[in-house]
Design an enzyme around this catalytic site. Sequence first.
Site, PDB file in Angstrom:
ATOM      1  N   TYR A 111      13.884   0.545  21.250  1.00  0.00           N
ATOM      2  CA  TYR A 111      14.473  -0.082  20.125  1.00  0.00           C
ATOM      3  C   TYR A 111      14.404  -1.506  20.039  1.00  0.00           C
ATOM      4  O   TYR A 111      14.898  -2.168  19.254  1.00  0.00           O
ATOM      5  CB  TYR A 111      15.790   0.549  19.974  1.00  0.00           C
ATOM      6  CG  TYR A 111      15.803   1.846  19.655  1.00  0.00           C
ATOM      7  CD1 TYR A 111      15.205   2.446  18.335  1.00  0.00           C
ATOM      8  CD2 TYR A 111      16.503   2.732  20.418  1.00  0.00           C
ATOM      9  CE1 TYR A 111      15.147   3.736  18.219  1.00  0.00           C
ATOM     10  CE2 TYR A 111      16.404   4.210  20.343  1.00  0.00           C
ATOM     11  CZ  TYR A 111      15.890   4.632  19.070  1.00  0.00           C
ATOM     12  OH  TYR A 111      15.968   5.983  18.822  1.00  0.00           O
ATOM     13  N   HIS A 135      12.513   2.066   9.997  1.00  0.00           N
ATOM     14  CA  HIS A 135      12.772   2.462  11.400  1.00  0.00           C
ATOM     15  C   HIS A 135      12.351   1.558  12.348  1.00  0.00           C
ATOM     16  O   HIS A 135      11.205   1.000  12.128  1.00  0.00           O
ATOM     17  CB  HIS A 135      12.085   3.689  11.592  1.00  0.00           C
ATOM     18  CG  HIS A 135      12.809   4.924  10.830  1.00  0.00           C
ATOM     19  ND1 HIS A 135      13.969   5.453  10.853  1.00  0.00           N
ATOM     20  CD2 HIS A 135      12.480   5.515   9.675  1.00  0.00           C
ATOM     21  CE1 HIS A 135      14.244   6.363   9.901  1.00  0.00           C
ATOM     22  NE2 HIS A 135      13.284   6.416   9.097  1.00  0.00           N
TER      23      HIS A 135
HETATM   24  O1  CA2 Z   1      13.682   4.038  15.067  1.00  0.00           O
HETATM   25  C1  CA2 Z   1      14.474   4.039  14.372  1.00  0.00           C
HETATM   26  O2  CA2 Z   1      14.901   3.268  13.558  1.00  0.00           O
HETATM   27  C2  CA2 Z   1      15.297   5.451  14.298  1.00  0.00           C
HETATM   28  O3  CA2 Z   1      15.933   5.403  12.705  1.00  0.00           O
HETATM   29  C3  CA2 Z   1      16.560   5.263  15.218  1.00  0.00           C
HETATM   30  C4  CA2 Z   1      17.509   6.432  15.359  1.00  0.00           C
HETATM   31  C5  CA2 Z   1      16.717   7.563  15.744  1.00  0.00           C
HETATM   32  O4  CA2 Z   1      17.444   8.527  15.625  1.00  0.00           O
HETATM   33  C6  CA2 Z   1      15.606   7.642  14.770  1.00  0.00           C
HETATM   34  O5  CA2 Z   1      14.591   9.032  14.810  1.00  0.00           O
HETATM   35  C7  CA2 Z   1      14.785   6.616  14.456  1.00  0.00           C
HETATM   36  C8  CA2 Z   1      18.397   6.221  16.700  1.00  0.00           C
HETATM   37  C9  CA2 Z   1      19.358   4.979  16.516  1.00  0.00           C
HETATM   38  C10 CA2 Z   1      20.024   5.008  17.705  1.00  0.00           C
HETATM   39  O6  CA2 Z   1      19.863   3.639  18.011  1.00  0.00           O
HETATM   40  C11 CA2 Z   1      20.220   3.287  19.371  1.00  0.00           C
HETATM   41  C12 CA2 Z   1      19.931   1.733  19.826  1.00  0.00           C
HETATM   42  C13 CA2 Z   1      20.104   1.577  20.779  1.00  0.00           C
HETATM   43  C14 CA2 Z   1      20.423   2.288  21.751  1.00  0.00           C
HETATM   44  C15 CA2 Z   1      20.729   3.448  21.745  1.00  0.00           C
HETATM   45  C16 CA2 Z   1      20.415   4.059  20.240  1.00  0.00           C
END
Ligand code: CA2
Length: 154
Positions: free
Chosen positions: A32, A109
Site C-alpha cells: 500500500y 484502490h
Molecule cells: O488497494 C486498495 O486500496 C484496497 O482497497 C485496500 C484494502 C483491500 O481490502 C482492498 O482489496 C484493496 C485494504 C485496506 C487496508 O489498508 C491497510 C493499509 C496499511 C496496512 C494495512 C492495511
Amino acid sequence: MSDQVRDSRDLRILVLHGPNLNLLGRREPGIYGAGTLADVDAELALAAKELDVEIECFQSNHEGELIDRIQQAMGRAAGIVINPAGLTHTSVSLRDALLATELPVVEVHLSNIHAREDFRRASMISDIALGVITGLGARGYRYGFEGLVGYLRG
Ligand code: CA2
C-alpha cells in the site's frame, strides 16, 4: 458573478476511506506504499485548492458511519471519491447508499485489485462508478479526484 463561475466554486467533493486505511504507512508498505492517510488527504487538499473546489475527507472502520456520510452528501456534495477498502468486495449496503445519492462516484484502490487474490477482483461498486482507478498507489486518489472534477465541470 456568473452562474458558471459560482457553480464552479461551489463544487464540494466528498472523499471516503474505508476500514483499515488509517493504518496506511504503518503496515504493509510493500502493498500500500509508505505514505500515511494524512499524506493522502494533504495532497488532495492541495489539489482541491488548485482546482478551486471544496473537499471533505473522512475515514472510518465502520460501514454504518461511511453510509451516514454518504447519505449526508445528498444535496451537499457534487461527487464522491471512495476507496471502500475491504467493503469493496462485500458491501451491498455501501453500493445501495452510493446509488441512492445519484452522485457520480470514482472508486480508487491503492493496489491493483485484479492482480491479487481472486476475491479482490469482484467489486460491489465498479459497475455503478463513473470510473475506477486501481494499482497506481496514493497518486490514484489525485487522478480520481481530478477526473471527477473534470467530469463535473464538463
Ligand atoms: O488497494 C486498495 O486500496 C484496497 O482497497 C485496500 C484494502 C483491500 O481490502 C482492498 O482489496 C484493496 C485494504 C485496506 C487496508 O489498508 C491497510 C493499509 C496499511 C496496512 C494495512 C492495511
